[in-house]
Design an enzyme around this catalytic site. Structure first.
Site, PDB file in Angstrom:
ATOM      1  N   GLN B 255       8.318 -12.970  -4.081  1.00  0.00           N
ATOM      2  CA  GLN B 255       7.765 -11.641  -3.846  1.00  0.00           C
ATOM      3  C   GLN B 255       8.417 -11.059  -2.573  1.00  0.00           C
ATOM      4  O   GLN B 255       8.795 -10.009  -2.794  1.00  0.00           O
ATOM      5  CB  GLN B 255       6.271 -11.497  -3.874  1.00  0.00           C
ATOM      6  N   HIS B 258      12.129  -9.394  -2.592  1.00  0.00           N
ATOM      7  CA  HIS B 258      12.168  -8.172  -3.228  1.00  0.00           C
ATOM      8  C   HIS B 258      12.515  -7.074  -2.286  1.00  0.00           C
ATOM      9  O   HIS B 258      13.318  -6.281  -2.431  1.00  0.00           O
ATOM     10  CB  HIS B 258      10.861  -7.632  -3.912  1.00  0.00           C
ATOM     11  N   GLU B 323      -1.217  -6.458  -6.162  1.00  0.00           N
ATOM     12  CA  GLU B 323      -0.485  -6.543  -7.385  1.00  0.00           C
ATOM     13  C   GLU B 323      -0.389  -7.617  -8.252  1.00  0.00           C
ATOM     14  O   GLU B 323      -0.820  -7.781  -9.443  1.00  0.00           O
ATOM     15  CB  GLU B 323       0.894  -6.163  -7.103  1.00  0.00           C
ATOM     16  N   HIS B 324      -0.155  -8.917  -7.754  1.00  0.00           N
ATOM     17  CA  HIS B 324      -0.039 -10.259  -8.289  1.00  0.00           C
ATOM     18  C   HIS B 324      -1.050 -11.104  -7.717  1.00  0.00           C
ATOM     19  O   HIS B 324      -1.053 -11.246  -6.590  1.00  0.00           O
ATOM     20  CB  HIS B 324       1.227 -10.885  -8.122  1.00  0.00           C
ATOM     21  N   ASP B 357       6.711 -11.955 -14.459  1.00  0.00           N
ATOM     22  CA  ASP B 357       7.872 -11.042 -14.160  1.00  0.00           C
ATOM     23  C   ASP B 357       8.817 -10.938 -15.580  1.00  0.00           C
ATOM     24  O   ASP B 357       9.510  -9.893 -15.600  1.00  0.00           O
ATOM     25  CB  ASP B 357       8.756 -11.228 -12.961  1.00  0.00           C
ATOM     26  N   HIS B 416     -21.050  32.598 -23.725  1.00  0.00           N
ATOM     27  CA  HIS B 416     -21.149  31.231 -24.448  1.00  0.00           C
ATOM     28  C   HIS B 416     -22.400  31.193 -25.469  1.00  0.00           C
ATOM     29  O   HIS B 416     -22.405  30.742 -26.687  1.00  0.00           O
ATOM     30  CB  HIS B 416     -21.411  30.331 -23.406  1.00  0.00           C
TER      31      HIS B 416
END
Lengths: 425, 425
Positions: B255, B258, B323-324, B357, B416
């Site tokens: 990760q 990235h 996230e992961h 992934d 109404h």
């Protein structure tokens, strides 16, 4: 009401698109940014200062005490309590149908894939004050969150010189909300998004509000989740000669009375009905307590479109994507399949829209301004999230290793390939 | 990697919260507003001018031709095509489990309540260019939309001086996307949100991008739906002495490579493992092709938290909301129930994150920056909406009439009440 006829479907669609194009007011946006920054910096002190400045109320405590709620419940007429409890039961039984199921599969030996469903931990509900303080909206916001399993439901509502609305507090009690704070506007949204000394940070904020509330929700989106950015109420009605002009006029006005920017649209293939509804709206307007608001809405955004066929009527209504859609045609139920864009649909001449606002069970917090193209009624799904999971055995990993490393290297991510390769040795 | 020990759980949680607090860059926001206004005004001409200015590419046609896609497919290595096709099959079979069911009930005679599920009509997929052009993300975005039944899937990707990425175009072909336009950045988001002469307006925009793309998605939110505002990649790993330092280091770096702002976090109860992972990360970094990026990420946002018990480890990881999430503990599957906040969970020592992934089937478009507190992986549900409907008979209406009018009058909405009353006579 203006009757539009002899326009092509495409001309009408262009007209409809222009009516729903959205813009953000930069002055409001800048004030809201300032309020959010102040609340993040000064916390409760900022909220009390804004209560003084914007609401004219001096607050010692932001939190509403249990004794205040007890007193409010006693002040509400028994028939109102009974109706709220009936509404709550119907809302619960409908939203229970929305509970999502976890799933899991094993596509081959050694591989397990699944998704678990879990509630959000804390949710903030915004309830407007003044004449827009609606106990029904408290139920519509809170009950799906309860059914989803949310542990902490926090309600915020603007302080009022004359005290908070009793029925709103009673509805909160019926819905099982214990944490209520007197704070409104952009400052309430900021408090929920970031937390203060007394107000806990939440995961999601739901509920409608004015331009400041809507702009603040957009600004904190990403820090927390939000339900939607709500606009003025809308009703679209599809009707033919089988419908009664009196019913249609009353239903159009029931949304028009909400807001001078409300939209009320009838699409019909009957010139006779078009004229009768237009006349009847004028008659009914004269005896409506909120005549001024409703008249502005009808003058600005009240339209009757006269087209030739029922297919054209439906095609146009899908372009409108109304918050509320009434189908006052024979065999109304049979048309559901053709409806692509609407928040909530009311079928047949007796399913008047206010049934859905108050009692029947489906949610009344709905997408407006054409956003029914891509969003849905508030529901249990809004208060749950889905967590994927994956399990691999060593053999399964070895089987897939080459395909993973080929793709990782194709994307220039050697570190991804290596994470697989270290496990091959 | 920095090892944090002897801090209380609350101290660590405060540290984690500070790391994920979000702010918007006002300069980017102002440029993005300007780009959106220009695209709305000038359409395709603006997109071509931006391609020249930002990407250095002169475009005659924005749309990628079928012949260009054919050629790209031929240029991609057969093993890459095979791996993409295998990935696509797994993604399809997993996401088919997400299809939602319509429901209907009749709580009493004369009342029908239900919800129909319908796909969005048109969706736009943003695919970054350059070194972040990932064919795997094309599959992850497009296949759930296909399964949801979306009719029009439109892909946008920035023009490149050296031509578009062949594997990205091949993945689009495999996913069944035919409409691909060469446009990137905020201008691409504006085009999808409002439409131009050649690019159709969509209902929802999905896919990650840089700060301009993320800011533009926030700006058009409400005009269209968006999936999320994505931030840098993240991995959180829970591990004890049963795990291997080599595996963990490789996964953290997968990760970290990235983005220099990526987060890589290990939480463990083993001081021995903590030290071994820290050492191993240094060893593996030296031979990583994207060493510079990964080293920045590890230095800025790489942390090893050492705590006493597995319960504390899980509690802290729920505060991270990664996230992961990898669970490298014995009997990893048994811990799923305790995970409250994570995008996608990888169970056991062989379920390395890159499997998810690329190949296993669960989605890799996931909530980042702590937003797993309230949001979920991209899925079929992102491309469907729910339309409520309600039918009432005359008798059912008469039964409920008093309760509705009581609540309407309590809220000061006589119009109404009248919509019900006109039907009582």
């Amino acid at each position: 009401m203006q009757i539009i006829k002899n326009e092509s479907i495409d001309q009408i669609k262009t007209r409809i698109r222009q009516q729903t194009s959205k813009t953000i007011d930069p002055i409001v946006a800048s004030r809201v940014e300032n309020i959010i920054a102040t609340v993040r910096e000064k916390g409760d002190a900022a909220l009390k200062a804004y209560a003084q400045e914007f609401d004219g109320v001096t607050l010692n405590e932001l939190k509403v005490s249990a004794a205040q709620i007890d007193l409010a419940v006693k002040n509400v007429a028994p028939e109102v309590i009974k109706a709220l409890e009936k509404a709550a039961a119907n809302i619960r039984s409908f939203h229970q149908l929305e509970i999502q199921q976890a799933f899991e599969d094993s596509p081959r030996p050694g591989v397990i894939r699944g998704t678990k469903i879990t509630p959000l931990s804390a949710v903030g509900i915004y309830v407007p004050g003044g004449t827009a303080a609606y106990p029904s909206s408290v139920l519509m916001n809170a009950l799906p969150a309860k059914i989803a399993g949310v542990q902490h439901i926090i309600m915020v509502t603007p302080p009022q010189k004359e005290g908070l609305n009793d029925a709103v507090l009673a509805a909160a009690r019926i819905a099982g909300i214990d944490s209520i704070y007197q704070v409104g506007g952009a400052q309430a949204i900021a408090a929920l998004a970031y937390g203060t000394e007394s107000i806990p940070q939440v995961d999601k904020i739901t509920g409608p509000g004015n331009a400041y509330v809507a702009t603040a929700k957009r600004a904190v989106y990403g820090q927390v989740a939000i339900d939607m950015i709500a606009g003025p109420s809308e009703i679209g009605i599809l009707a033919d000669d089988s419908a009664r002009a009196k019913d249609i006029a009353a239903d159009l006005l029931s949304q028009a009375e909400h807001d001078k920017n409300a939209r009320a649209i009838l699409i019909t293939n009957s010139e006779k009905l078009a004229q009768a509804v237009s006349d009847e709206v004028n008659v009914q307007l004269k005896t409506l307590p909120r005549e001024d608001i409703a008249r502005d809405a009808i003058d600005n955004n009240g339209f009757i479109y006269l087209v030739e066929t029922i297919d054209d009527m439906i095609d146009l209504m899908n372009a409108v994507a109304p918050e509320h859609l009434e189908i006052q045609l024979e065999n109304a139920y049979d048309y559901i399949d053709k409806i692509q864009n609407a928040g909530s649909v009311f079928l047949g001449k007796y399913a008047s829209e206010p049934l859905g606002d108050y009692l029947a069970g489906p949610n009344h917090i709905l997408p407006t301004g054409g956003t029914a193209r891509f969003s849905s009624a508030l529901g249990v799904w809004d208060f749950q999230k889905r967590i994927q999971y994956l399990s691999y055995s060593q053999d399964a990993l070895l089987d897939d290793a080459d395909d993973v490393t080929v793709l990782a290297r194709e994307e220039g991510l050697a570190g991804h390939a290596r994470a697989i390769e270290v496990r091959q040795s």
